[in-house]
Scaffold this active site. Structure first.
Site, PDB file in Angstrom:
ATOM      1  N   GLU A  37       9.002   0.823  -5.807  1.00  0.00           N
ATOM      2  CA  GLU A  37       8.819   2.217  -6.379  1.00  0.00           C
ATOM      3  C   GLU A  37       9.220   3.369  -5.327  1.00  0.00           C
ATOM      4  O   GLU A  37       8.894   3.092  -4.373  1.00  0.00           O
ATOM      5  CB  GLU A  37       7.074   2.435  -6.563  1.00  0.00           C
ATOM      6  CG  GLU A  37       6.803   3.587  -7.434  1.00  0.00           C
ATOM      7  CD  GLU A  37       5.597   3.710  -7.678  1.00  0.00           C
ATOM      8  OE1 GLU A  37       4.802   2.941  -7.395  1.00  0.00           O
ATOM      9  OE2 GLU A  37       5.098   5.059  -8.167  1.00  0.00           O
ATOM     10  N   ARG A 263       0.512 -10.902  -0.428  1.00  0.00           N
ATOM     11  CA  ARG A 263       1.100  -9.887   0.602  1.00  0.00           C
ATOM     12  C   ARG A 263       1.308 -10.127   2.013  1.00  0.00           C
ATOM     13  O   ARG A 263       0.117 -10.703   2.358  1.00  0.00           O
ATOM     14  CB  ARG A 263       0.819  -8.532  -0.005  1.00  0.00           C
ATOM     15  CG  ARG A 263      -0.530  -8.349  -0.014  1.00  0.00           C
ATOM     16  CD  ARG A 263      -0.917  -6.783  -0.080  1.00  0.00           C
ATOM     17  NE  ARG A 263      -0.093  -6.196  -1.572  1.00  0.00           N
ATOM     18  CZ  ARG A 263       0.448  -4.949  -1.635  1.00  0.00           C
ATOM     19  NH1 ARG A 263       0.648  -4.474  -0.595  1.00  0.00           N
ATOM     20  NH2 ARG A 263       1.131  -4.765  -2.704  1.00  0.00           N
ATOM     21  N   LYS A 273       1.881   2.282   1.460  1.00  0.00           N
ATOM     22  CA  LYS A 273       2.661   3.613   1.700  1.00  0.00           C
ATOM     23  C   LYS A 273       1.913   4.773   1.655  1.00  0.00           C
ATOM     24  O   LYS A 273       2.168   5.627   2.379  1.00  0.00           O
ATOM     25  CB  LYS A 273       3.638   3.584   0.631  1.00  0.00           C
ATOM     26  CG  LYS A 273       4.917   2.811   0.692  1.00  0.00           C
ATOM     27  CD  LYS A 273       5.837   2.904  -0.557  1.00  0.00           C
ATOM     28  CE  LYS A 273       5.297   2.153  -1.598  1.00  0.00           C
ATOM     29  NZ  LYS A 273       6.170   1.521  -2.747  1.00  0.00           N
TER      30      LYS A 273
END
Ligand code: ATP
Ligand code: MG
Length: 565
Positions: A37, A263, A273
């Site tokens: 994204e 992850r 982020k």
């Protein structure tokens, strides 16, 4: 490694891909994608996903990996991020060739799919407020309640949805929802929202749309449209999979296989982020590419090589369990790669002047130094030696404790590639601080050995005072003081664990003259000190270096301790 060995070592995702190739499940195709994204810069966690997706494609005959920007949210996304993401993936060594896609290119197709579901009685326009939707949704222990709008006719739904698209309704007044099961034990299946009204300009589609697809609705469709075979994502999407399956099956369209992996989490590091952005915005770091950041651009600026990052991703492999990787392993991979590739040079970070009283004042010798003992083809270079030198302040002690073998009054040590010197006198300023040493040298020890066979216990690095160049050197430590930065007291957040001493700037360092004009991004080993990289702020008149990593290897110790347990 024999073939058997290498098959047993495949991670679980590669094992699935190998099996699918064997059974020709996808007609021999392997198509993966990396779907960021564009709402921030990529970090080392993304590198794990990039190495996995591009790696699997590269390892398979005819395999392909797409780059797809998942730009379904017009509010947080920016062009700046798109360019940085492309640059970072290329730098890591991967190539999407002509397969650069944008989710926004599929908006029309997604809209048509939504109309298809409405016509099939599988989606409806709902007028509940966001709070009401949450309330009606129920909880893990309480089943949800049907929306009063759930049984609208197909005609009414089609009409309202079209008018949503036409911009007739204010933001937040209506959504389109899937008609699944408000009693499902999986909350994602409780009539998930597919479209919301957002009167916002999109970076690519401009004002064309005022309804935008949710991630849940869009993501599976994007993979389907591109014909992805293995749709690899992180564990938190595992319980979204039934929803993605439902959408694709109800639509009767191509259906990739989704595989979830854990992850990457790193000690002393935050990875989201959103949190990284806070560090930038609140000035805890000097931008996304600050060398203390776990971003790809931060690691690059710090001096990490793409090879080191790829090696790291290979070492950590992929699995199904959330865990935290010790940041020492990343540093170990960086050190291991730089050890092979970095030219050695001499630099003194905290200079202490040494005058060699018996060396002729006007003499300069060019001594031969090895560029890289790990790589004979790197050759040698000349380093000037003269009467006045600098050594590292911490390489001298006036009253040396036991086991300190470096320079002290009366003691002899070797200067690397040069001579034995003996300290004869110590000069101090009025505060009692040592400001200069006087030494004598033994001309017969040129090159570093004494003809009479006498030994010294230490070899020091040095630079010639007159020939060396001044440099700024930035030393970095972990950005957080806690292994888990999110371990905080009530009322404060992860930022309270920022390490106030994560950056130390030394302004009066001295480096050997061969570094004149070193280009930003060049990497070196400063002998005995660590690996350093020329910073972007560096210029011909003012050299600036970042310490990438020290020479000592805590990871090797950790591993040894683990082995001995
Ligand atoms: P963040 O939480 O850091 O914002 P994200 O998942 O929202 O990350 P995306 O841009 O959606 O960021 O991520 C693109 C791809 O990278 C996704 O497929 C995601 O699964 C993967 N990814 C993101 N963070 C990690 C991580 N820490 N480890 C492995 N893969 C990751
Ligand atoms: Mg995301």
């Amino acid at each position: 490694m024999n073939t058997n060995d290498s098959t047993t070592r495949l991670d679980f995702i590669r094992a699935i891909v190998a099996e699918d190739l064997k059974t020709s499940k996808w007609g021999g195709r392997v198509i993966t994608r990396f779907p960021p994204e564009p709402n921030g810069y990529l970090h080392i966690g993304h590198a794990k996903s990039i190495c996995l997706n591009f790696g699997i494609a590269a390892e398979s005959e005819g395999g392909l990996c797409n780059l797809r920007f998942d730009d379904t949210n017009p509010i947080k996304e920016e062009e700046e991020y798109i360019e940085s993401i492309k640059q970072d993936i290329r730098w890591l060594g991967f190539d999407w060739e002509d397969r650069l896609y944008y989710a926004s290119d599929y908006f029309e197709q997604m809209y048509q799919y939504a109309v298809q579901l409405i016509k099939a009685g599988k989606a409806y326009v709902c007028d509940l407020t966001p709070d009401e939707i949450r309330e009606y949704r129920g909880t893990l222990t309480r089943r949800g309640k049907d929306s009063p709008y759930r049984n609208r006719s197909v005609e009414e739904n089609l009409d309202l949805f079209e008018r949503m698209r036409a911009g007739e309704f204010p933001e937040g007044s209506r959504v389109l929802r899937a008609k699944i099961d408000m009693a499902s034990p999986n909350l994602n299946m409780r009539d998930s929202v597919m479209y919301r009204i957002l009167h916002a300009k999109h970076h690519r589609t401009g004002d064309k749309w005022c309804i935008y697809p949710t991630y849940d609705w869009a993501h599976g469709l994007e993979d389907s449209i591109e014909g992805i075979t293995h749709s690899i994502c992180t564990l938190e999407f595992e319980n979204h999979r039934p929803l993605y399956d439902w959408f694709l099956d109800e639509l009767g369209v191509y259906h990739p296989r989704q595989i979830e992996f854990a992850r990457l989490n790193l000690s002393y590091t935050v990875m989201s982020k959103r949190k990284l952005q806070q560090l930038v915005q609140r000035g805890h770091v000097n931008g996304w590419d600050d060398p203390r950041m776990p971003t790809i651009c931060g690691l690059r600026r710090r001096g990490c090589s793409p090879q080191a990052i790829r090696n790291f991703c290979k070492r950590i492999s992929v699995n199904k369990f959330n865990s935290t990787v010790d940041i020492a392993l990343l540093e170990h991979c960086v050190r291991e790669d730089l050890n092979k590739t970095s030219p050695r040079v001499m630099a003194v970070l905290r200079p202490l002047k040494v005058v060699i009283d018996n060396y002729p004042a006007d003499q300069v010798e060019e001594l031969e130094a090895v560029n890289n003992p790990e790589d004979a083809s790197a050759g040698t270079r000349k380093v000037p030696f003269s009467r006045e030198l600098y050594i590292e302040r911490e390489d001298f002690m006036e009253e040396p404790p036991k086991k300190f073998y470096r320079l002290a009054p009366g003691r002899e040590v070797r200067l690397r590639y040069a001579y034995f010197i003996r300290c004869t006198d110590v000069v101090k300023d009025e505060t009692g601080e040592v400001v200069e040493l006087h030494c004598t040298y033994d001309p017969t020890t040129r090159g570093g050995d004494a003809p009479d066979g006498r030994k010294v216990k230490a070899t020091l690095h040095w630079v010639s005072a007159a020939h060396s160049l001044e440099a700024e050197v930035r030393l970095y430590d972990h950005l957080f003081t806690k292994e888990n930065p999110d371990d905080v007291e009530n009322g404060v957040d992860f930022k309270s664990n920022v390490n106030p001493n994560s950056l130390e700037t030394l302004l009066s360092c001295r480096v050997e003259p061969s570094l004149a004009g070193a280009a930003p991004g060049s990497r070196y080993q400063f002998e005995r000190l660590g690996y350093f990289c020329v910073d972007l702020d560096s210029s011909v008149g003012k050299l600036v270096f970042n310490r990438t990593v020290t020479l000592r290897d805590p990871w090797a110790k950790i591993r040894k301790a683990q082995k001995n347990r």
